[in-house]
Design a protein around this motif. Sequence first.
Motif, PDB file in Angstrom:
ATOM      1  N   LYS A 124     -10.122 -41.450  89.901  1.00  0.00           N
ATOM      2  CA  LYS A 124     -11.441 -40.841  90.102  1.00  0.00           C
ATOM      3  C   LYS A 124     -12.334 -41.814  90.862  1.00  0.00           C
ATOM      4  O   LYS A 124     -12.318 -43.018  90.596  1.00  0.00           O
ATOM      5  N   LYS A 125     -13.135 -41.222  91.757  1.00  0.00           N
ATOM      6  CA  LYS A 125     -14.091 -42.058  92.506  1.00  0.00           C
ATOM      7  C   LYS A 125     -15.174 -42.526  91.547  1.00  0.00           C
ATOM      8  O   LYS A 125     -15.802 -41.711  90.873  1.00  0.00           O
ATOM      9  N   VAL A 126     -15.401 -43.833  91.512  1.00  0.00           N
ATOM     10  CA  VAL A 126     -16.476 -44.325  90.647  1.00  0.00           C
ATOM     11  C   VAL A 126     -17.535 -45.095  91.436  1.00  0.00           C
ATOM     12  O   VAL A 126     -18.517 -45.553  90.874  1.00  0.00           O
ATOM     13  N   GLY A 127     -17.314 -45.262  92.737  1.00  0.00           N
ATOM     14  CA  GLY A 127     -18.331 -45.970  93.507  1.00  0.00           C
ATOM     15  C   GLY A 127     -18.033 -45.937  94.985  1.00  0.00           C
ATOM     16  O   GLY A 127     -16.896 -45.687  95.399  1.00  0.00           O
ATOM     17  N   ARG A 128     -19.080 -46.177  95.756  1.00  0.00           N
ATOM     18  CA  ARG A 128     -18.920 -46.265  97.206  1.00  0.00           C
ATOM     19  C   ARG A 128     -19.198 -47.709  97.598  1.00  0.00           C
ATOM     20  O   ARG A 128     -20.145 -48.319  97.079  1.00  0.00           O
ATOM     21  N   LEU A 129     -18.366 -48.257  98.477  1.00  0.00           N
ATOM     22  CA  LEU A 129     -18.480 -49.663  98.848  1.00  0.00           C
ATOM     23  C   LEU A 129     -18.939 -49.737 100.301  1.00  0.00           C
ATOM     24  O   LEU A 129     -18.128 -49.575 101.220  1.00  0.00           O
ATOM     25  N   LYS A 130     -20.245 -49.893 100.458  1.00  0.00           N
ATOM     26  CA  LYS A 130     -20.842 -49.832 101.795  1.00  0.00           C
ATOM     27  C   LYS A 130     -20.334 -50.979 102.677  1.00  0.00           C
ATOM     28  O   LYS A 130     -20.337 -52.137 102.253  1.00  0.00           O
ATOM     29  N   ASN A 131     -19.863 -50.619 103.858  1.00  0.00           N
ATOM     30  CA  ASN A 131     -19.358 -51.602 104.842  1.00  0.00           C
ATOM     31  C   ASN A 131     -18.285 -52.546 104.288  1.00  0.00           C
ATOM     32  O   ASN A 131     -18.144 -53.676 104.728  1.00  0.00           O
ATOM     33  N   TYR A 132     -17.553 -52.054 103.322  1.00  0.00           N
ATOM     34  CA  TYR A 132     -16.509 -52.878 102.685  1.00  0.00           C
ATOM     35  C   TYR A 132     -15.442 -53.308 103.692  1.00  0.00           C
ATOM     36  O   TYR A 132     -14.856 -54.365 103.585  1.00  0.00           O
ATOM     37  N   TYR A 133     -15.192 -52.416 104.668  1.00  0.00           N
ATOM     38  CA  TYR A 133     -14.188 -52.730 105.692  1.00  0.00           C
ATOM     39  C   TYR A 133     -14.876 -52.966 107.037  1.00  0.00           C
ATOM     40  O   TYR A 133     -14.518 -52.359 108.051  1.00  0.00           O
ATOM     41  N   GLY A 134     -15.881 -53.797 107.060  1.00  0.00           N
ATOM     42  CA  GLY A 134     -16.624 -54.032 108.298  1.00  0.00           C
ATOM     43  C   GLY A 134     -17.499 -52.833 108.593  1.00  0.00           C
ATOM     44  O   GLY A 134     -18.453 -52.572 107.863  1.00  0.00           O
ATOM     45  N   ASN A 135     -17.096 -52.046 109.623  1.00  0.00           N
ATOM     46  CA  ASN A 135     -17.888 -50.863 109.966  1.00  0.00           C
ATOM     47  C   ASN A 135     -17.622 -49.688 109.048  1.00  0.00           C
ATOM     48  O   ASN A 135     -18.431 -48.787 108.939  1.00  0.00           O
ATOM     49  N   ALA A 136     -16.455 -49.689 108.411  1.00  0.00           N
ATOM     50  CA  ALA A 136     -16.078 -48.527 107.587  1.00  0.00           C
ATOM     51  C   ALA A 136     -16.413 -48.772 106.115  1.00  0.00           C
ATOM     52  O   ALA A 136     -16.358 -49.906 105.637  1.00  0.00           O
ATOM     53  N   HIS A 137     -16.761 -47.682 105.450  1.00  0.00           N
ATOM     54  CA  HIS A 137     -17.087 -47.787 104.031  1.00  0.00           C
ATOM     55  C   HIS A 137     -15.820 -47.643 103.184  1.00  0.00           C
ATOM     56  O   HIS A 137     -14.812 -47.096 103.647  1.00  0.00           O
ATOM     57  N   GLY A 138     -15.918 -48.100 101.973  1.00  0.00           N
ATOM     58  CA  GLY A 138     -14.795 -47.975 101.048  1.00  0.00           C
ATOM     59  C   GLY A 138     -15.175 -47.104  99.859  1.00  0.00           C
ATOM     60  O   GLY A 138     -16.351 -46.788  99.638  1.00  0.00           O
ATOM     61  N   VAL A 139     -14.164 -46.722  99.112  1.00  0.00           N
ATOM     62  CA  VAL A 139     -14.377 -45.979  97.870  1.00  0.00           C
ATOM     63  C   VAL A 139     -13.658 -46.768  96.783  1.00  0.00           C
ATOM     64  O   VAL A 139     -12.560 -47.286  97.009  1.00  0.00           O
ATOM     65  N   TYR A 140     -14.320 -46.858  95.628  1.00  0.00           N
ATOM     66  CA  TYR A 140     -13.723 -47.568  94.500  1.00  0.00           C
ATOM     67  C   TYR A 140     -13.217 -46.510  93.522  1.00  0.00           C
ATOM     68  O   TYR A 140     -13.965 -45.612  93.131  1.00  0.00           O
ATOM     69  N   LEU A 141     -11.950 -46.591  93.168  1.00  0.00           N
ATOM     70  CA  LEU A 141     -11.338 -45.576  92.307  1.00  0.00           C
ATOM     71  C   LEU A 141     -10.789 -46.221  91.042  1.00  0.00           C
ATOM     72  O   LEU A 141     -10.348 -47.379  91.059  1.00  0.00           O
ATOM     73  N   LYS A 142     -10.784 -45.423  89.985  1.00  0.00           N
ATOM     74  CA  LYS A 142     -10.319 -45.944  88.703  1.00  0.00           C
ATOM     75  C   LYS A 142      -9.504 -44.899  87.968  1.00  0.00           C
ATOM     76  O   LYS A 142      -9.757 -43.694  88.116  1.00  0.00           O
ATOM     77  N   LYS A 143      -8.582 -45.364  87.147  1.00  0.00           N
ATOM     78  CA  LYS A 143      -7.835 -44.443  86.286  1.00  0.00           C
ATOM     79  C   LYS A 143      -7.590 -45.138  84.949  1.00  0.00           C
ATOM     80  O   LYS A 143      -7.187 -46.313  84.927  1.00  0.00           O
ATOM     81  N   VAL A 144      -7.819 -44.422  83.875  1.00  0.00           N
ATOM     82  CA  VAL A 144      -7.484 -44.961  82.563  1.00  0.00           C
ATOM     83  C   VAL A 144      -6.018 -44.645  82.323  1.00  0.00           C
ATOM     84  O   VAL A 144      -5.591 -43.492  82.456  1.00  0.00           O
ATOM     85  N   LEU A 145      -5.235 -45.656  82.014  1.00  0.00           N
ATOM     86  CA  LEU A 145      -3.796 -45.439  81.785  1.00  0.00           C
ATOM     87  C   LEU A 145      -3.608 -45.051  80.322  1.00  0.00           C
ATOM     88  O   LEU A 145      -3.996 -45.798  79.427  1.00  0.00           O
ATOM     89  N   THR A 146      -3.020 -43.891  80.115  1.00  0.00           N
ATOM     90  CA  THR A 146      -2.868 -43.433  78.719  1.00  0.00           C
ATOM     91  C   THR A 146      -1.428 -43.616  78.251  1.00  0.00           C
ATOM     92  O   THR A 146      -0.527 -43.811  79.058  1.00  0.00           O
TER      93      THR A 146
END
Length: 146
Positions: A124-146
Motif C-alpha cells: 500500500k502507498k503510504v507516502g510520496r517522496l518528492k524528487n527522490y529520483y532527481g527529477n522524478a518523484h518516488g512512492v513509499y510502499l509498505k506491507k504488513v507480513l502476516t
Amino acid sequence: MEEASIKHLDRLYEIEMECFESEAFTRQQIAYLLTDYNSVSLIAEVDCEIVGFIIGKMHIDGKSTIGHILTIDVSPKHRRRGIGLRLLEDIERVFRCKGVKVCCLEVREDNVAALSLYQKFGYKKVGRLKNYYGNAHGVYLKKVLT
Ligand SMILES: CC(C)(COP(=O)(O)OP(=O)(O)OC[C@H]1O[C@@H](n2cnc3c(N)ncnc32)[C@H](O)[C@@H]1OP(=O)(O)O)[C@@H](O)C(=O)NCCC(=O)NCCS
C-alpha cells in the motif's frame, strides 16, 4: 528459488544494466549487498540461466525488524511470466522466517510495471517522496507480513 552469492555478480550486474538506464546499482554496490549479513538476495532461473533477482535488507527499528526491498529485476525477455511475483513471494518468506513483520520499498512514481506488481501483491502507498529520483518523484510502499 536459490540464494544469490558473489559468484553470480557478473550476471546480476548484466541484468541490472538491462533493467535500468540511470539509477542502476553499481557493480560494487551489488557486490556489497551480496555479501552483507543483513541482506537477502535471491535469484530466479529459467533453463539454468539466471533471469531475475531480488535484493532486500533487514534493519531493526525499535522493537521490530523491518524488511526493505532494494531492487527487483527481471530480464526484459522473461517479463510477464510471474517471475517478479515469485521473487517477491520468496523474499517475503525468507523475511518472515527471520522475524520481519513489515516490508517496505521505494519506487518511481512513473514505474507502472513495478507499482502494479507491488500493489497486486498487497503493498500500500503510504507516502510520496518528492524528487527522490532527481527529477522524478518516488512512492513509499509498505506491507504488513502476516
Ligand atoms: C517490475 C518487474 C520486476 C516485474 O517483473 P515481471 O516478472 O514481469 O512481473 P510478473 O510477471 O510477476 O507480473 C505480476 C503482475 O504485475 C503487474 N505488471 C507487471 N508488469 C507490468 C506492466 N508492464 N504493466 C502493468 N502491470 C504489470 C501485473 O499485474 C502482473 O500480473 P499479470 O501479468 O497477470 O497481469 C519488471 O518489469 C522489471 O524488472 N522492471 C525493471 C526493473 C524495475 O523497475 N524494478 C523495480 C524497481 S523498484
